[in-house]
Design an enzyme around this catalytic site. Structure first.
Site, PDB file in Angstrom:
ATOM      1  N   GLU A   2      48.835  23.920  36.265  1.00  0.00           N
ATOM      2  CA  GLU A   2      47.498  23.799  35.706  1.00  0.00           C
ATOM      3  C   GLU A   2      47.474  23.912  34.187  1.00  0.00           C
ATOM      4  O   GLU A   2      46.410  23.885  33.571  1.00  0.00           O
ATOM      5  CB  GLU A   2      46.583  24.866  36.333  1.00  0.00           C
ATOM      6  CG  GLU A   2      46.405  24.665  37.824  1.00  0.00           C
ATOM      7  CD  GLU A   2      45.333  25.555  38.436  1.00  0.00           C
ATOM      8  OE1 GLU A   2      44.588  26.210  37.701  1.00  0.00           O
ATOM      9  OE2 GLU A   2      45.243  25.561  39.677  1.00  0.00           O
ATOM     10  N   TYR A  41      40.831  40.527  36.738  1.00  0.00           N
ATOM     11  CA  TYR A  41      40.322  41.168  37.953  1.00  0.00           C
ATOM     12  C   TYR A  41      38.963  41.826  37.679  1.00  0.00           C
ATOM     13  O   TYR A  41      38.021  41.665  38.448  1.00  0.00           O
ATOM     14  CB  TYR A  41      41.314  42.235  38.455  1.00  0.00           C
ATOM     15  CG  TYR A  41      42.624  41.672  38.952  1.00  0.00           C
ATOM     16  CD1 TYR A  41      42.771  41.272  40.286  1.00  0.00           C
ATOM     17  CD2 TYR A  41      43.723  41.550  38.109  1.00  0.00           C
ATOM     18  CE1 TYR A  41      43.969  40.760  40.755  1.00  0.00           C
ATOM     19  CE2 TYR A  41      44.934  41.043  38.576  1.00  0.00           C
ATOM     20  CZ  TYR A  41      45.051  40.654  39.893  1.00  0.00           C
ATOM     21  OH  TYR A  41      46.240  40.147  40.351  1.00  0.00           O
ATOM     22  N   ASN A  91      43.187  36.987  50.696  1.00  0.00           N
ATOM     23  CA  ASN A  91      42.647  35.628  50.656  1.00  0.00           C
ATOM     24  C   ASN A  91      43.290  34.773  51.753  1.00  0.00           C
ATOM     25  O   ASN A  91      44.487  34.527  51.722  1.00  0.00           O
ATOM     26  CB  ASN A  91      42.939  35.012  49.281  1.00  0.00           C
ATOM     27  CG  ASN A  91      42.421  33.587  49.135  1.00  0.00           C
ATOM     28  OD1 ASN A  91      41.755  33.056  50.016  1.00  0.00           O
ATOM     29  ND2 ASN A  91      42.740  32.977  48.013  1.00  0.00           N
ATOM     30  N   CYS A 104      43.339  32.119  44.035  1.00  0.00           N
ATOM     31  CA  CYS A 104      43.619  33.489  43.625  1.00  0.00           C
ATOM     32  C   CYS A 104      44.742  33.552  42.582  1.00  0.00           C
ATOM     33  O   CYS A 104      44.863  34.543  41.875  1.00  0.00           O
ATOM     34  CB  CYS A 104      43.930  34.376  44.829  1.00  0.00           C
ATOM     35  SG  CYS A 104      45.187  33.751  45.939  1.00  0.00           S
ATOM     36  N   HIS A 105      45.513  32.468  42.440  1.00  0.00           N
ATOM     37  CA  HIS A 105      46.543  32.448  41.397  1.00  0.00           C
ATOM     38  C   HIS A 105      45.932  32.461  40.000  1.00  0.00           C
ATOM     39  O   HIS A 105      46.613  32.759  39.032  1.00  0.00           O
ATOM     40  CB  HIS A 105      47.475  31.237  41.565  1.00  0.00           C
ATOM     41  CG  HIS A 105      46.783  29.917  41.519  1.00  0.00           C
ATOM     42  ND1 HIS A 105      46.173  29.371  42.636  1.00  0.00           N
ATOM     43  CD2 HIS A 105      46.583  29.030  40.507  1.00  0.00           C
ATOM     44  CE1 HIS A 105      45.642  28.195  42.299  1.00  0.00           C
ATOM     45  NE2 HIS A 105      45.868  27.972  41.022  1.00  0.00           N
TER      46      HIS A 105
END
Length: 184
Positions: free
Chosen positions: A176, A118, A141, A149-150
């Protein structure tokens, strides 16, 4: 009726099934404007009501709209592990100011398979002390998954919060390759 054609604002939507549950995708002429998690009928109906009041147009179900067809195809390819980046026009009209600035940086600067803290993300837009504000931006978001945002996590190694729920965040990060596949 004004010269900008505001009276013609068209909002189209469709729901797509994914590995983290149904997602509502909504688009305007400008681009994809909203992605909503857990899009069961009641959640979908509330989201469409919010969109109608925010955008001044009643959303119309139109999975065959060219933009939504492409968005659905890209979302499905992403969840199938066949796509690492979204290439869709985005309509940022549901978010402004610092939140929009942070989300645009996230969309362009934090690629698939990577994470950012962050505070690091705040620093990238010249606001190094604004980690908490970044958390707020992630929570607001309007385009989760597509604007990833993940991929924003706590600097101490914590996973951080997530509007779609922590299980969904873990699944996206596992997809991912950032986290091991959840065991349960």
């Amino acid at each position: 009726m004004d010269s900008h054609g505001q009276y013609e604002q068209r909002v189209v939507w469709a729901v797509v099934g994914t590995g983290i549950g149904p997602l509502l995708l909504a688009a305007t002429r400008e681009g994809l404007v909203n992605v909503v998690f857990h899009a069961t009928d009641p959640v979908r109906d509330r989201a469409l009501g919010r969109l109608a009041s925010r955008l001044g147009a009643e959303p119309v179900e139109a999975p065959a709209s060219p933009l939504l067809t492409e968005a659905i195809s890209q979302v499905e390819a992403y969840f199938a592990g066949e796509r690492r980046a979204f290439d869709l026009p985005l309509d940022w009209s549901l978010i402004s100011g610092f939140n929009r600035q942070i989300l645009r940086e996230l969309a362009s600067g934090v690629p698939y398979g990577t994470v950012v803290g962050y505070g690091d993300l705040a620093g990238r837009v010249g606001r190094p002390g604004a980690a908490q504000a970044v958390g707020t931006a992630m929570g607001s978001n309007p385009l989760p998954v597509v604007v990833p945002c993940h991929r924003v996590v706590e600097s101490g190694g914590g996973i951080g919060g997530f509007g779609g729920g922590l299980e969904a965040k873990r699944k996206l990060l596992a997809l991912e390759g950032v986290l091991p596949e959840p065991l349960f």
